[in-house]
Design a protein around this motif. Structure first.
Motif, short mmCIF file in Angstrom:
data_model
loop_
_atom_site.label_atom_id
_atom_site.label_comp_id
_atom_site.label_asym_id
_atom_site.label_seq_id
_atom_site.Cartn_x
_atom_site.Cartn_y
_atom_site.Cartn_z
N GLN A 33 0.85 -1.19 0.00
CA GLN A 33 0.00 0.00 0.00
C GLN A 33 0.88 1.24 0.00
O GLN A 33 1.76 1.38 0.85
N MET A 36 -1.79 6.27 0.19
CA MET A 36 -3.18 6.11 0.60
C MET A 36 -3.73 7.45 1.12
O MET A 36 -2.98 8.36 1.47
N SER A 40 -9.08 5.94 3.82
CA SER A 40 -8.84 4.49 3.85
C SER A 40 -8.39 4.00 5.22
O SER A 40 -8.19 2.80 5.40
N LEU A 41 -8.19 4.89 6.17
CA LEU A 41 -7.72 4.47 7.49
C LEU A 41 -8.79 3.64 8.20
O LEU A 41 -9.98 3.76 7.90
N THR B 32 -8.32 -1.21 4.16
CA THR B 32 -7.90 -0.39 5.29
C THR B 32 -6.41 -0.07 5.17
O THR B 32 -5.59 -0.96 5.03
N ALA B 33 -6.11 1.21 5.23
CA ALA B 33 -4.71 1.63 5.08
C ALA B 33 -4.07 1.85 6.43
O ALA B 33 -4.74 2.22 7.39
N GLN B 34 -2.78 1.62 6.48
CA GLN B 34 -2.02 1.96 7.67
C GLN B 34 -1.60 3.43 7.55
O GLN B 34 -1.31 3.89 6.45
N PRO B 35 -1.55 4.14 8.67
CA PRO B 35 -1.20 5.57 8.59
C PRO B 35 0.13 5.83 7.89
O PRO B 35 0.29 6.85 7.23
N THR B 37 1.21 4.57 5.36
CA THR B 37 1.11 4.51 3.90
C THR B 37 0.42 5.74 3.32
O THR B 37 0.15 5.79 2.13
N LEU B 38 0.12 6.72 4.17
CA LEU B 38 -0.53 7.94 3.66
C LEU B 38 0.38 8.65 2.65
O LEU B 38 1.61 8.62 2.78
N ARG B 39 -0.26 9.29 1.71
CA ARG B 39 0.50 10.00 0.67
C ARG B 39 1.25 11.19 1.27
O ARG B 39 0.86 11.71 2.32
N ASP B 41 1.42 14.32 0.75
CA ASP B 41 0.72 15.58 1.08
C ASP B 41 -0.11 15.42 2.35
O ASP B 41 -0.18 16.33 3.17
N TYR B 42 -0.72 14.24 2.53
CA TYR B 42 -1.48 14.01 3.76
C TYR B 42 -0.55 13.91 4.97
O TYR B 42 -0.87 14.40 6.05
N ASP B 45 0.50 17.36 5.91
CA ASP B 45 -0.55 18.10 6.61
C ASP B 45 -0.69 17.60 8.04
O ASP B 45 -0.96 18.37 8.96
N TYR B 46 -0.49 16.29 8.23
CA TYR B 46 -0.55 15.76 9.60
C TYR B 46 0.58 16.34 10.44
O TYR B 46 0.37 16.75 11.59
N PHE B 69 2.09 8.25 15.11
CA PHE B 69 0.93 7.79 14.34
C PHE B 69 1.33 7.47 12.90
O PHE B 69 0.79 6.55 12.28
#
Lengths: 295, 113
Positions: A33, A36, A40-41, B32-35, B37-39, B41-42, B45-46, B69
Protein backbone atom coordinates in the motif's frame (compact mmCIF):
# COMPACT_ATOMS: atom_id res chain seq x y z
CA UNK A 1 -11.61 -43.19 -19.85
CA UNK A 2 -8.69 -41.57 -21.69
CA UNK A 3 -10.84 -38.47 -22.34
CA UNK A 4 -11.50 -38.04 -18.60
CA UNK A 5 -7.77 -38.31 -17.84
CA UNK A 6 -7.22 -35.46 -20.30
CA UNK A 7 -9.48 -33.20 -18.31
CA UNK A 8 -7.71 -34.12 -15.10
CA UNK A 9 -4.29 -33.12 -16.39
CA UNK A 10 -5.71 -29.74 -17.43
CA UNK A 11 -7.11 -29.23 -13.94
CA UNK A 12 -3.79 -30.27 -12.43
CA UNK A 13 -1.97 -27.69 -14.59
CA UNK A 14 -4.46 -25.02 -13.58
CA UNK A 15 -3.99 -25.79 -9.88
CA UNK A 16 -0.21 -25.77 -10.18
CA UNK A 17 -0.40 -22.38 -11.92
CA UNK A 18 -2.83 -21.06 -9.36
CA UNK A 19 -0.51 -22.11 -6.56
CA UNK A 20 2.50 -20.50 -8.23
CA UNK A 21 0.59 -17.29 -9.02
CA UNK A 22 -0.82 -17.01 -5.50
CA UNK A 23 2.55 -17.71 -3.92
CA UNK A 24 4.17 -14.99 -5.97
CA UNK A 25 1.46 -12.35 -5.55
CA UNK A 26 0.80 -12.96 -1.85
CA UNK A 27 4.14 -14.10 -0.40
CA UNK A 28 7.06 -13.28 -2.68
CA UNK A 29 5.87 -9.94 -4.07
CA UNK A 30 2.71 -8.87 -2.27
CA UNK A 31 1.10 -5.59 -3.21
CA UNK A 32 2.38 -2.77 -1.03
CA UNK A 33 0.00 0.00 0.00
CA UNK A 34 1.38 3.37 -0.95
CA UNK A 35 -0.04 6.86 -1.36
CA UNK A 36 -3.18 6.11 0.60
CA UNK A 37 -5.71 8.74 1.66
CA UNK A 38 -7.07 9.28 5.20
CA UNK A 39 -10.44 7.97 4.03
CA UNK A 40 -8.84 4.49 3.85
CA UNK A 41 -7.72 4.47 7.49
CA UNK A 42 -9.31 2.08 9.96
CA UNK A 43 -11.99 3.43 12.28
CA UNK A 44 -9.52 3.60 15.18
CA UNK A 45 -6.95 5.46 13.10
CA UNK A 46 -9.64 7.82 11.83
CA UNK A 47 -10.45 8.59 15.45
CA UNK A 48 -6.80 9.40 16.10
CA UNK A 49 -6.63 11.52 12.97
CA UNK A 50 -9.81 13.34 14.01
CA UNK A 51 -8.31 13.86 17.45
CA UNK A 52 -5.28 15.47 15.85
CA UNK A 53 -7.51 17.76 13.79
CA UNK A 54 -9.20 18.82 17.02
CA UNK A 55 -5.84 19.38 18.75
CA UNK A 56 -4.66 21.53 15.85
CA UNK A 57 -7.95 23.43 15.81
CA UNK A 58 -7.69 24.07 19.55
CA UNK A 59 -4.25 25.57 19.00
CA UNK A 60 -5.20 27.42 15.83
CA UNK A 61 -8.98 27.99 15.72
CA UNK A 62 -9.29 28.07 11.95
CA UNK A 63 -12.58 26.33 11.35
CA UNK A 64 -12.23 26.26 7.55
CA UNK A 65 -8.92 24.50 7.84
CA UNK A 66 -10.29 22.02 10.37
CA UNK A 67 -13.33 21.39 8.21
CA UNK A 68 -11.20 20.72 5.15
CA UNK A 69 -9.10 18.28 7.15
CA UNK A 70 -12.14 16.46 8.47
CA UNK A 71 -13.52 16.24 4.94
CA UNK A 72 -10.61 13.93 4.13
CA UNK A 73 -12.17 11.32 6.40
CA UNK A 74 -15.38 11.51 4.37
CA UNK A 75 -17.67 11.29 7.39
CA UNK A 76 -21.30 11.76 6.29
CA UNK A 77 -21.67 14.38 9.03
CA UNK A 78 -18.30 15.57 10.39
CA UNK A 79 -19.92 17.39 13.32
CA UNK A 80 -21.85 14.27 14.29
CA UNK A 81 -18.65 12.21 14.06
CA UNK A 82 -16.94 14.68 16.40
CA UNK A 83 -19.87 14.55 18.79
CA UNK A 84 -19.85 10.77 18.81
CA UNK A 85 -16.14 10.71 19.51
CA UNK A 86 -16.55 13.27 22.31
CA UNK A 87 -19.27 11.16 23.88
CA UNK A 88 -17.15 8.03 23.56
CA UNK A 89 -14.26 9.88 25.14
CA UNK A 90 -16.37 10.87 28.11
CA UNK A 91 -17.90 7.42 28.39
CA UNK A 92 -14.39 5.91 28.53
CA UNK A 93 -13.41 8.32 31.29
CA UNK A 94 -11.28 10.48 29.00
CA UNK A 95 -10.29 14.06 29.52
CA UNK A 96 -13.25 16.42 29.90
CA UNK A 97 -11.29 19.30 28.40
CA UNK A 98 -10.47 17.21 25.34
CA UNK A 99 -14.15 16.32 24.93
CA UNK A 100 -14.92 20.00 25.26
CA UNK A 101 -12.53 20.74 22.38
CA UNK A 102 -14.36 18.21 20.24
CA UNK A 103 -17.64 19.89 21.13
CA UNK A 104 -16.26 23.31 20.28
CA UNK A 105 -15.18 22.20 16.82
CA UNK A 106 -18.45 20.34 16.23
CA UNK A 107 -20.35 23.47 17.11
CA UNK A 108 -18.18 25.68 14.93
CA UNK A 109 -18.64 23.37 11.95
CA UNK A 110 -22.37 23.09 12.51
CA UNK A 111 -22.65 26.85 12.73
CA UNK A 112 -20.96 27.23 9.38
CA UNK A 113 -22.96 24.41 7.80
CA UNK A 114 -26.18 26.01 9.02
CA UNK A 115 -25.07 29.39 7.70
CA UNK A 116 -25.31 30.87 11.17
CA UNK A 117 -23.09 33.90 11.52
CA UNK A 118 -20.59 33.37 14.27
CA UNK A 119 -20.76 35.97 16.96
CA UNK A 120 -17.16 36.99 17.28
CA UNK A 121 -15.70 36.72 13.82
CA UNK A 122 -16.34 36.11 10.19
CA UNK A 123 -16.73 32.47 9.30
CA UNK A 124 -14.31 32.84 6.41
CA UNK A 125 -10.69 33.05 7.43
CA UNK A 126 -8.65 35.93 6.22
CA UNK A 127 -6.02 34.98 3.70
CA UNK A 128 -2.56 36.17 4.49
CA UNK A 129 0.29 36.14 2.05
CA UNK A 130 3.37 36.08 4.18
CA UNK A 131 6.53 37.36 2.59
CA UNK A 132 9.35 34.93 2.01
CA UNK A 133 11.53 34.70 5.08
CA UNK A 134 14.48 34.01 2.90
CA UNK A 135 15.17 30.53 4.09
CA UNK A 136 15.62 28.96 7.43
CA UNK A 137 13.35 30.60 9.95
CA UNK A 138 14.52 28.49 12.85
CA UNK A 139 18.15 29.13 12.26
CA UNK A 140 19.66 25.78 13.20
CA UNK A 141 17.54 23.31 11.30
CA UNK A 142 19.47 21.23 8.80
CA UNK A 143 16.79 21.53 6.16
CA UNK A 144 16.67 24.73 4.15
CA UNK A 145 13.33 24.68 2.38
CA UNK A 146 12.59 27.32 -0.18
CA UNK A 147 9.51 29.00 1.21
CA UNK A 148 7.54 30.81 -1.40
CA UNK A 149 4.55 32.94 -0.63
CA UNK A 150 1.49 31.39 -2.26
CA UNK A 151 -0.21 33.60 -4.77
CA UNK A 152 -3.56 31.91 -4.29
CA UNK A 153 -5.01 29.66 -1.63
CA UNK A 154 -5.62 26.82 -4.04
CA UNK A 155 -2.33 26.29 -5.75
CA UNK A 156 -2.38 23.27 -8.03
CA UNK A 157 -1.69 20.14 -6.03
CA UNK A 158 0.37 17.23 -7.20
CA UNK A 159 -2.77 15.24 -7.85
CA UNK A 160 -6.41 16.16 -8.12
CA UNK A 161 -7.30 14.19 -5.03
CA UNK A 162 -5.03 16.30 -2.86
CA UNK A 163 -6.73 19.57 -3.71
CA UNK A 164 -8.29 19.81 -0.29
CA UNK A 165 -5.02 19.31 1.45
CA UNK A 166 -3.32 21.99 -0.57
CA UNK A 167 -6.08 24.44 0.15
CA UNK A 168 -5.60 23.68 3.81
CA UNK A 169 -1.90 24.17 3.67
CA UNK A 170 -1.93 27.60 2.16
CA UNK A 171 -4.74 29.27 4.05
CA UNK A 172 -3.65 30.97 7.22
CA UNK A 173 -5.37 33.27 9.63
CA UNK A 174 -3.92 36.70 9.74
CA UNK A 175 -2.47 37.64 13.08
CA UNK A 176 -4.93 39.40 15.27
CA UNK A 177 -8.02 38.22 13.46
CA UNK A 178 -10.52 36.99 16.03
CA UNK A 179 -11.21 33.30 15.97
CA UNK A 180 -14.24 31.81 14.31
CA UNK A 181 -15.14 29.98 17.48
CA UNK A 182 -17.98 31.50 19.48
CA UNK A 183 -16.92 31.89 23.05
CA UNK A 184 -18.58 33.25 26.10
CA UNK A 185 -17.71 36.62 27.54
CA UNK A 186 -14.70 35.82 29.69
CA UNK A 187 -15.08 36.01 33.41
CA UNK A 188 -18.81 36.46 33.74
CA UNK A 189 -20.52 33.46 35.38
CA UNK A 190 -23.71 31.96 34.04
CA UNK A 191 -26.87 32.39 36.03
CA UNK A 192 -30.18 30.55 35.82
CA UNK A 193 -32.60 32.83 33.99
CA UNK A 194 -35.54 30.52 33.54
CA UNK A 195 -36.66 27.15 34.85
CA UNK A 196 -39.54 25.75 32.87
CA UNK A 197 -41.42 22.50 33.33
CA UNK A 198 -41.79 20.58 30.06
CA UNK A 199 -44.71 18.16 29.81
CA UNK A 200 -44.12 16.45 26.49
CA UNK A 201 -44.65 12.69 26.39
CA UNK A 202 -42.34 12.38 23.37
CA UNK A 203 -39.46 13.94 25.31
CA UNK A 204 -40.14 12.20 28.62
CA UNK A 205 -37.94 12.98 31.60
CA UNK A 206 -35.49 15.08 29.63
CA UNK A 207 -33.45 17.71 31.42
CA UNK A 208 -32.72 20.34 28.77
CA UNK A 209 -30.18 23.11 29.17
CA UNK A 210 -29.83 26.23 27.04
CA UNK A 211 -26.84 28.50 27.61
CA UNK A 212 -26.36 31.93 26.09
CA UNK A 213 -23.74 34.60 26.60
CA UNK A 214 -24.35 38.19 27.61
CA UNK A 215 -25.31 39.07 24.01
CA UNK A 216 -27.84 36.25 23.77
CA UNK A 217 -25.66 34.07 21.54
CA UNK A 218 -25.65 30.33 22.27
CA UNK A 219 -22.43 29.14 23.91
CA UNK A 220 -21.05 25.74 22.90
CA UNK A 221 -18.59 23.64 24.86
CA UNK A 222 -19.86 24.50 28.34
CA UNK A 223 -19.54 21.55 30.67
CA UNK A 224 -22.70 20.71 32.61
CA UNK A 225 -22.50 18.41 35.60
CA UNK A 226 -25.43 16.61 37.15
CA UNK A 227 -25.15 14.81 40.43
CA UNK A 228 -27.56 12.59 42.29
CA UNK A 229 -27.32 10.29 45.26
CA UNK A 230 -24.59 7.85 44.32
CA UNK A 231 -23.88 9.18 40.87
CA UNK A 232 -22.55 11.95 38.66
CA UNK A 233 -22.50 12.65 34.94
CA UNK A 234 -21.13 15.38 32.70
CA UNK A 235 -22.11 16.59 29.28
CA UNK A 236 -21.42 19.57 27.05
CA UNK A 237 -23.43 22.12 25.17
CA UNK A 238 -23.09 21.94 21.41
CA UNK A 239 -23.09 18.16 21.08
CA UNK A 240 -26.51 18.34 19.43
CA UNK A 241 -26.05 21.25 17.06
CA UNK A 242 -29.38 20.58 15.34
CA UNK A 243 -30.98 21.83 18.56
CA UNK A 244 -28.67 24.79 18.90
CA UNK A 245 -25.00 25.18 19.76
CA UNK A 246 -25.84 26.23 23.31
CA UNK A 247 -28.06 23.22 23.91
CA UNK A 248 -27.43 20.11 25.97
CA UNK A 249 -29.71 17.53 27.51
CA UNK A 250 -29.71 14.65 29.94
CA UNK A 251 -32.31 11.94 30.50
CA UNK A 252 -33.37 11.83 34.13
CA UNK A 253 -34.40 8.80 36.10
CA UNK A 254 -37.91 9.75 37.37
CA UNK A 255 -37.04 8.31 40.78
CA UNK A 256 -33.91 10.42 41.32
CA UNK A 257 -33.42 14.00 42.44
CA UNK A 258 -30.65 15.89 40.71
CA UNK A 259 -28.42 18.88 41.23
CA UNK A 260 -27.13 20.62 38.13
CA UNK A 261 -24.06 22.79 38.00
CA UNK A 262 -22.14 24.52 35.23
CA UNK A 263 -18.40 24.08 35.62
CA UNK A 264 -17.88 27.59 34.25
CA UNK A 265 -19.36 28.99 37.43
CA UNK A 266 -22.68 30.07 38.80
CA UNK A 267 -24.90 28.66 41.50
CA UNK A 268 -26.02 25.03 41.31
CA UNK A 269 -29.64 24.24 40.52
CA UNK A 270 -30.93 21.84 43.13
CA UNK A 271 -34.00 19.68 43.66
CA UNK A 272 -34.43 18.74 40.00
CA UNK A 273 -36.88 15.88 39.84
CA UNK A 274 -38.90 14.73 36.84
CA UNK A 275 -42.34 16.33 37.29
CA UNK A 276 -45.52 14.29 37.03
CA UNK A 277 -47.45 15.32 33.95
CA UNK A 278 -50.85 14.30 32.62
CA UNK A 279 -51.67 13.85 28.95
CA UNK A 280 -55.00 14.51 27.20
CA UNK A 281 -56.24 11.01 28.08
CA UNK A 282 -55.58 11.55 31.77
CA UNK A 283 -52.55 9.28 31.86
CA UNK A 284 -49.60 10.43 33.92
CA UNK A 285 -46.02 10.41 32.70
CA UNK A 286 -42.65 11.75 33.79
CA UNK A 287 -41.95 15.19 32.34
CA UNK A 288 -38.77 17.20 32.06
CA UNK A 289 -37.23 20.59 32.66
CA UNK A 290 -35.87 23.31 30.43
CA UNK A 291 -33.22 25.37 32.20
CA UNK A 292 -32.04 28.57 30.54
CA UNK A 293 -28.74 30.06 31.65
CA UNK A 294 -27.26 33.36 30.62
CA UNK A 295 -24.32 35.54 31.57
CA UNK B 1 2.51 -33.16 -27.69
CA UNK B 2 -0.89 -31.50 -27.68
CA UNK B 3 -1.40 -32.62 -24.10
CA UNK B 4 1.84 -30.91 -23.05
CA UNK B 5 0.86 -27.70 -24.76
CA UNK B 6 -2.55 -27.67 -23.09
CA UNK B 7 -0.94 -28.54 -19.75
CA UNK B 8 1.44 -25.58 -20.14
CA UNK B 9 -1.47 -23.28 -21.09
CA UNK B 10 -3.40 -24.47 -18.02
CA UNK B 11 -0.43 -23.60 -15.81
CA UNK B 12 -0.18 -20.12 -17.35
CA UNK B 13 -3.91 -19.61 -16.86
CA UNK B 14 -3.56 -20.71 -13.23
CA UNK B 15 -0.69 -18.28 -12.68
CA UNK B 16 -2.76 -15.45 -14.17
CA UNK B 17 -5.69 -16.26 -11.88
CA UNK B 18 -3.35 -16.48 -8.87
CA UNK B 19 -1.81 -13.10 -9.64
CA UNK B 20 -5.27 -11.62 -10.16
CA UNK B 21 -6.38 -12.86 -6.77
CA UNK B 22 -3.24 -11.68 -4.96
CA UNK B 23 -2.86 -8.30 -6.63
CA UNK B 24 -6.42 -7.52 -7.65
CA UNK B 25 -9.12 -9.07 -5.53
CA UNK B 26 -7.60 -9.47 -2.04
CA UNK B 27 -6.30 -5.88 -1.74
CA UNK B 28 -9.81 -4.63 -2.53
CA UNK B 29 -11.30 -6.79 0.18
CA UNK B 30 -8.89 -5.28 2.69
CA UNK B 31 -8.79 -1.60 1.81
CA UNK B 32 -7.90 -0.39 5.29
CA UNK B 33 -4.71 1.63 5.08
CA UNK B 34 -2.02 1.96 7.67
CA UNK B 35 -1.20 5.57 8.59
CA UNK B 36 2.40 5.13 7.42
CA UNK B 37 1.11 4.51 3.90
CA UNK B 38 -0.53 7.94 3.66
CA UNK B 39 0.50 10.00 0.67
CA UNK B 40 3.17 12.65 1.15
CA UNK B 41 0.72 15.58 1.08
CA UNK B 42 -1.48 14.01 3.76
CA UNK B 43 1.55 13.14 5.87
CA UNK B 44 2.80 16.69 5.55
CA UNK B 45 -0.55 18.10 6.61
CA UNK B 46 -0.55 15.76 9.60
CA UNK B 47 2.91 16.98 10.58
CA UNK B 48 1.60 20.53 10.24
CA UNK B 49 -1.26 19.68 12.60
CA UNK B 50 1.25 18.38 15.13
CA UNK B 51 3.29 21.55 14.67
CA UNK B 52 0.20 23.71 15.23
CA UNK B 53 -0.62 21.83 18.42
CA UNK B 54 3.02 22.05 19.52
CA UNK B 55 2.98 25.82 19.17
CA UNK B 56 0.18 25.89 21.74
CA UNK B 57 1.28 23.24 24.24
CA UNK B 58 5.09 23.43 23.74
CA UNK B 59 5.24 19.74 24.59
CA UNK B 60 7.84 18.11 22.34
CA UNK B 61 7.35 14.67 23.86
CA UNK B 62 3.64 14.83 23.11
CA UNK B 63 4.44 15.95 19.57
CA UNK B 64 6.75 12.97 19.23
CA UNK B 65 3.99 10.62 20.35
CA UNK B 66 1.59 12.23 17.92
CA UNK B 67 4.05 11.79 15.07
CA UNK B 68 4.36 8.11 15.94
CA UNK B 69 0.93 7.79 14.34
CA UNK B 70 2.68 8.04 10.99
CA UNK B 71 4.85 5.02 11.68
CA UNK B 72 8.16 4.09 13.19
CA UNK B 73 10.23 6.48 11.11
CA UNK B 74 12.40 8.86 13.12
CA UNK B 75 10.12 11.83 13.99
CA UNK B 76 12.91 14.27 13.09
CA UNK B 77 13.13 12.73 9.65
CA UNK B 78 9.33 12.87 9.32
CA UNK B 79 9.31 16.58 9.99
CA UNK B 80 12.27 17.15 7.68
CA UNK B 81 10.43 15.35 4.88
CA UNK B 82 7.32 17.41 5.57
CA UNK B 83 9.34 20.62 5.41
CA UNK B 84 10.90 19.61 2.13
CA UNK B 85 7.52 18.66 0.67
CA UNK B 86 5.91 21.83 2.02
CA UNK B 87 8.66 23.86 0.41
CA UNK B 88 8.21 22.10 -2.91
CA UNK B 89 4.46 22.68 -3.11
CA UNK B 90 4.46 26.18 -1.66
CA UNK B 91 3.14 25.98 1.89
CA UNK B 92 2.65 29.37 3.50
CA UNK B 93 5.77 30.51 5.27
CA UNK B 94 3.85 30.77 8.55
CA UNK B 95 3.14 27.04 8.29
CA UNK B 96 6.72 26.32 7.30
CA UNK B 97 7.92 28.20 10.33
CA UNK B 98 5.69 26.12 12.60
CA UNK B 99 7.19 22.93 11.22
CA UNK B 100 10.71 24.31 11.58
CA UNK B 101 10.04 25.14 15.21
CA UNK B 102 8.75 21.62 15.75
CA UNK B 103 11.84 20.23 14.06
CA UNK B 104 14.07 22.27 16.31
CA UNK B 105 12.20 21.08 19.40
CA UNK B 106 12.47 17.45 18.35
CA UNK B 107 16.17 17.82 17.65
CA UNK B 108 16.68 19.28 21.10
CA UNK B 109 14.63 16.49 22.62
CA UNK B 110 16.48 13.69 20.85
CA UNK B 111 19.74 13.62 22.84
CA UNK B 112 17.81 13.42 26.10
CA UNK B 113 15.54 10.69 25.12
Amino acid sequence: MEERRGYWFLLTGLLIGLLLGSLYSMVIAPLQQVDMAPISLSAADKDRYRGMVVAAYTANPDVSRARARLALLNDPDPAAALMTQANNLLAQGGSASEARNFAMLASAISSINAGTPLPLAAATPTLMVTPDTGGNAAGTAPVQPTVTAPSAPTKAPTRAASATVKAVATVTLAAGVPTATPTATPGAPFGLKNREQVCDATLGALLQVQITDASGNPVPGVEVRVTWVGGEDAFFTGLKPDKGTGYADFTMNPDETYTLRLTDGGRPVTELKAPRCTDADGKTFAGGWLLSFSQ
Amino acid sequence: MARRIFFFIAILLGIAIGLGIGWGILPRLNETAQPETLRADYRTDYVLMVAEAYRSDQNASLAQRRLAFLGETDPVRMVQEAIVFGGQVGYASADMELMLRLLQALQNLKPQG
